[in-house]
Scaffold this motif. Structure first.
Motif, PDB file in Angstrom:
ATOM      1  N   ALA A   1       4.070  -8.221  10.311  1.00 61.15           N
ATOM      2  CA  ALA A   1       4.973  -7.079  10.234  1.00 61.15           C
ATOM      3  C   ALA A   1       4.958  -6.558   8.806  1.00 61.15           C
ATOM      4  CB  ALA A   1       6.389  -7.486  10.640  1.00 61.15           C
ATOM      5  N   PRO A   2       5.148  -5.261   8.638  1.00 57.25           N
ATOM      6  CA  PRO A   2       5.175  -4.708   7.278  1.00 57.25           C
ATOM      7  C   PRO A   2       6.474  -5.076   6.564  1.00 57.25           C
ATOM      8  CG  PRO A   2       5.651  -3.000   8.881  1.00 57.25           C
ATOM      9  CD  PRO A   2       5.273  -4.215   9.668  1.00 57.25           C
ATOM     10  N   ALA A   3       6.374  -5.224   5.265  1.00 55.25           N
ATOM     11  CA  ALA A   3       7.572  -5.509   4.481  1.00 55.25           C
ATOM     12  C   ALA A   3       8.580  -4.381   4.657  1.00 55.25           C
ATOM     13  CB  ALA A   3       7.194  -5.681   3.023  1.00 55.25           C
TER      14      ALA A   3
ATOM     15  N   ARG B   1       3.758  -8.594   5.676  1.00 56.37           N
ATOM     16  CA  ARG B   1       2.697  -8.176   4.748  1.00 56.37           C
ATOM     17  C   ARG B   1       3.153  -6.977   3.934  1.00 56.37           C
ATOM     18  NH1 ARG B   1      -2.184 -10.559   6.066  1.00 56.37           N
ATOM     19  NH2 ARG B   1      -2.625  -9.967   3.913  1.00 56.37           N
ATOM     20  N   ALA B   2       2.744  -6.987   2.687  1.00 57.21           N
ATOM     21  CA  ALA B   2       3.004  -5.829   1.833  1.00 57.21           C
ATOM     22  C   ALA B   2       2.106  -4.684   2.285  1.00 57.21           C
ATOM     23  CB  ALA B   2       2.715  -6.184   0.379  1.00 57.21           C
TER      24      ALA B   2
ATOM     25  N   VAL C   1      -3.806   4.908   2.224  1.00 55.85           N
ATOM     26  CA  VAL C   1      -4.638   4.008   3.051  1.00 55.85           C
ATOM     27  C   VAL C   1      -3.726   2.977   3.722  1.00 55.85           C
ATOM     28  CG1 VAL C   1      -6.675   4.266   1.578  1.00 55.85           C
ATOM     29  CG2 VAL C   1      -5.059   2.406   1.137  1.00 55.85           C
ATOM     30  N   ARG C   2      -4.262   2.347   4.798  1.00 49.37           N
ATOM     31  CA  ARG C   2      -3.595   1.208   5.417  1.00 49.37           C
ATOM     32  C   ARG C   2      -4.653   0.218   5.896  1.00 49.37           C
ATOM     33  NH1 ARG C   2      -1.166   3.869  11.020  1.00 49.37           N
ATOM     34  NH2 ARG C   2      -3.194   4.346  12.019  1.00 49.37           N
ATOM     35  N   ALA C   3      -4.283  -1.071   5.842  1.00 49.69           N
ATOM     36  CA  ALA C   3      -5.229  -2.140   6.186  1.00 49.69           C
ATOM     37  C   ALA C   3      -5.115  -2.507   7.663  1.00 49.69           C
ATOM     38  CB  ALA C   3      -4.968  -3.367   5.330  1.00 49.69           C
ATOM     39  N   ILE C   4      -6.248  -2.877   8.242  1.00 49.99           N
ATOM     40  CA  ILE C   4      -6.320  -3.379   9.618  1.00 49.99           C
ATOM     41  C   ILE C   4      -6.880  -4.798   9.537  1.00 49.99           C
ATOM     42  CG2 ILE C   4      -7.263  -3.046  11.923  1.00 49.99           C
ATOM     43  CD1 ILE C   4      -7.654  -0.075  11.168  1.00 49.99           C
ATOM     44  N   GLU C   5      -6.055  -5.788   9.961  1.00 48.13           N
ATOM     45  CA  GLU C   5      -6.465  -7.186   9.851  1.00 48.13           C
ATOM     46  C   GLU C   5      -7.542  -7.537  10.887  1.00 48.13           C
ATOM     47  OE1 GLU C   5      -5.430  -9.089   7.529  1.00 48.13           O
ATOM     48  OE2 GLU C   5      -3.751  -7.907   6.746  1.00 48.13           O
ATOM     49  N   PRO C   6      -8.267  -8.637  10.668  1.00 44.91           N
ATOM     50  CA  PRO C   6      -9.293  -9.047  11.645  1.00 44.91           C
ATOM     51  C   PRO C   6      -8.733  -9.268  13.044  1.00 44.91           C
ATOM     52  CG  PRO C   6      -9.594 -10.229   9.579  1.00 44.91           C
ATOM     53  CD  PRO C   6      -8.310  -9.475   9.456  1.00 44.91           C
TER      54      PRO C   6
ATOM     55  N   GLY D   1      -6.523  -7.436  14.450  1.00 42.08           N
ATOM     56  CA  GLY D   1      -6.111  -6.156  14.996  1.00 42.08           C
ATOM     57  C   GLY D   1      -4.799  -5.631  14.460  1.00 42.08           C
ATOM     58  N   TYR D   2      -4.077  -6.433  13.687  1.00 38.64           N
ATOM     59  CA  TYR D   2      -2.803  -5.969  13.144  1.00 38.64           C
ATOM     60  C   TYR D   2      -3.051  -4.798  12.194  1.00 38.64           C
ATOM     61  CZ  TYR D   2       1.224  -5.739  10.049  1.00 38.64           C
ATOM     62  OH  TYR D   2       2.280  -5.309   9.296  1.00 38.64           O
ATOM     63  N   VAL D   3      -2.279  -3.719  12.402  1.00 38.30           N
ATOM     64  CA  VAL D   3      -2.377  -2.525  11.572  1.00 38.30           C
ATOM     65  C   VAL D   3      -1.192  -2.498  10.620  1.00 38.30           C
ATOM     66  CG1 VAL D   3      -2.492  -0.001  11.527  1.00 38.30           C
ATOM     67  CG2 VAL D   3      -3.576  -1.279  13.391  1.00 38.30           C
ATOM     68  N   GLY D   4      -1.473  -2.552   9.334  1.00 40.02           N
ATOM     69  CA  GLY D   4      -0.416  -2.571   8.344  1.00 40.02           C
ATOM     70  C   GLY D   4       0.204  -1.209   8.111  1.00 40.02           C
ATOM     71  N   ALA D   5       1.185  -1.175   7.226  1.00 37.33           N
ATOM     72  CA  ALA D   5       1.859   0.085   6.894  1.00 37.33           C
ATOM     73  C   ALA D   5       0.989   0.898   5.935  1.00 37.33           C
ATOM     74  CB  ALA D   5       3.205  -0.208   6.259  1.00 37.33           C
TER      75      ALA D   5
END
Length: 529
Positions: A352-354, A427-428, A493-498, A500-504
């Motif tokens: 989850a995003p901070a 996650r930040a 930009v936003r990060a996508i984890e391996p 599949g989690y999509v960050g803020a």
């Protein structure tokens, strides 16, 4: 014709001779101690089924004068001559399916000779004899009461039971009175008891029986073979009488919890130490009367259907011959209700995003309110616990790893067990892109990232990114974009984890793209000099 008259004493002696001759060579004889005022005729009236059989006693004991017997004389009396007085078993407790001659059995009922008792798959019956001896008939067992009576003038009972299938567990008081007798028959063995704690089992389909003694001793016979079985030993009879085997030692139950918080008890097996299986019984009292649930097998055992409360668990090991060992007993508490809700989000292991993280769970049927608990794995310290009236709760969280769980609370304040803890990784947001490298033909953006991540990017002239000039996805933490016309732009930009989690989205990077002035125009001021 000549008629010869025979005196009464001679007729009695003749009758006694005939009766005595009819007694089997190994007649079961009961000892009676003569007291003041006893006569053989009087004893016949008081003790014998047929008072006229008193001459048998005279002949058997060599009594010269049936009217004068020295006080203290020990008279031998054949058991079959005694007058039986019917006695009854009392039903102390019943659990599950149990029947007497096909009719439902209940606590307080009595059971006499000729009755047949049967228990179902969840049944258990606790019985008591008039002398205080107890009898336990577990699940899937069938017992016939062949004989149950006492004799006038003697203490104790004459008990004859036939175990047709299943098991029976008995605690008998030391034999009281010379006429007391306790015997259990199975299809393959006969067990005679003289005050002991023992178990008998028979498998009708397999044609085998077992006997196990935990205190005292019994005598086991099969055919012409008899064997005394001492405490701590058991044997198998399957057409012949097996050798005595030492009972398996009591198992170590220290590994079982003292409190269970799931409706279904899951009992991990103890060390078997040469055994191949184990049996457990659960009861609401230390006497295990009645047993409320019973399971056996080679591995983990499960018991369900018990309400919350305090219980006792009894366990014993079973060897390869089926002999069951000494008991181990321990108390435990079942506190599984009100049952906890099911955690809904974030799911276990989710990211989850901070910022404010929303937690949600199902509505439990008995819950009036809930207790929410949150624990920071990295930060340590005491967990945060809060009362929540609904089925969701929001918490502002910094980046890190957390565990959360929730419990149901009844209207009276009774809190049930916690749900299984769920992990959430906060996650930040992705790092704000660094100021771009602005070239004649394009822009290059770079930002911090981790191995395996992918990245979405958006480039817009609008700070709210209502429209985008460029947008896409890249596998590395950088992107090359065509140079746009001179203006002020924003990049995020936003990060996508391996997984599949999509960050803020990151914060917006302000980018000023200057006009691209040709180099030769810069020479004009020089030409004017």
């Amino acid at each position: 014709m000549m008629i010869t008259r025979v005196s009464a004493p001679i007729r009695l002696l003749a009758l006694a001779s005939l009766l005595f001759a009819a007694l089997p060579a190994q007649a079961d004889l009961v000892q009676y101690r003569v007291v003041q005022g006893d006569t053989l005729i009087g004893l016949g009236e008081r003790l014998l089924a047929r008072p006229a059989d008193w001459p048998v006693l005279q002949r058997l004991n060599g009594v010269a004068d049936p009217y004068r017997i020295p006080v203290g004389t020990q008279l031998r009396i054949p058991r079959e001559l005694l007058r039986p007085e019917p006695r009854e078993l009392r039903v102390d407790a019943v659990h599950g399916q149990a029947a007497r001659d096909g009719a439902a059995l209940a606590a307080g009922d009595t059971v006499g000779a000729g009755a047949r008792l049967d228990t179902g798959g969840d049944g258990h019956v606790s019985l008591r004899l008039p002398d205080g001896s107890t009898l336990e008939l577990p699940a899937r067992s069938s017992l016939q009461v062949e004989a149950l009576h006492g004799y006038p003038g003697f203490e104790g009972e004459d008990v004859h039971l036939q175990l047709n299938d299943g098991r029976v567990e008995s605690t008998t008081v030391p034999r009281r009175g010379p006429a007391a007798r306790y015997r259990i028959d199975t299809p393959t063995a006969v067990i005679g008891v003289r005050g002991t704690e023992f178990r008998v089992a028979t498998e009708a389909a397999a044609g085998r029986s077992r006997a196990e003694v935990t205190r005292g001793k019994v005598e086991v016979s099969a055919g012409k073979t008899r064997r005394a079985l001492e405490a701590g030993f058991g044997l198998v009879a399957d057409g012949r009488l097996g050798q005595a085997r030492r009972l398996p030692a009591a198992p170590d139950l220290d590994g079982l919890p003292a409190r269970f918080e799931q409706p279904a008890l899951r009992l991990a097996p103890p060390a078997f130490d040469g055994a191949v299986a184990w049996r457990v019984q659960v009861a609401g009292n230390a006497q295990f009367r009645p047993v409320l649930a019973e399971r056996s097998g080679p591995g983990e055992l499960r018991i369900d259907g018990l309400p919350d409360g305090q219980y006792y668990l009894r366990a014993r090991l079973i060897d390869e011959a089926g002999i069951e060992g000494h008991d181990a007993v321990r108390g435990f508490e079942l506190k599984a209700r009100p049952e906890p809700p099911f955690p809904a989000q974030p799911r276990d292991g989710a990211k989850a995003p901070a910022g404010t993280v929303q937690f949600a769970w199902s509505g439990a049927p008995e819950a009036a309110t809930y207790r929410f608990e949150l624990f920071s794995v990295e930060g340590g310290g005491e967990p945060l616990e809060e009362a929540v009236s609904g089925t969701s709760h929001g918490k502002a969280l910094e980046p890190g790893e957390y565990r959360w769980r929730v419990a149901s609370v009844r209207a009276d304040g009774d809190q049930g067990p916690w749900s299984a803890p769920s992990k959430v990784l906060v996650r930040a947001p992705a790092a704000v892109p660094e100021p771009p490298e602005i070239g004649d033909e394009g822009l290059t953006f770079r930002w911090a990232g981790e191995a395996g991540q992918r990245f979405d990017y958006e480039f817009s002239a609008d700070e709210d990114f209502s429209t985008t000039r460029y947008a896409g996805q890249v596998d590395q933490p950088q992107v090359d974009l065509p140079r746009p016309p001179p203006d002020t732009y924003f990049m995020r930009v936003r990060a996508i984890e391996p997984d599949g989690y999509v960050g803020a989205w990151s914060g917006a990077q302000r980018v000023i793209v200057p006009a691209n002035i040709p180099w030769w125009i810069l020479l004009f001021p020089l030409l004017a000099l």
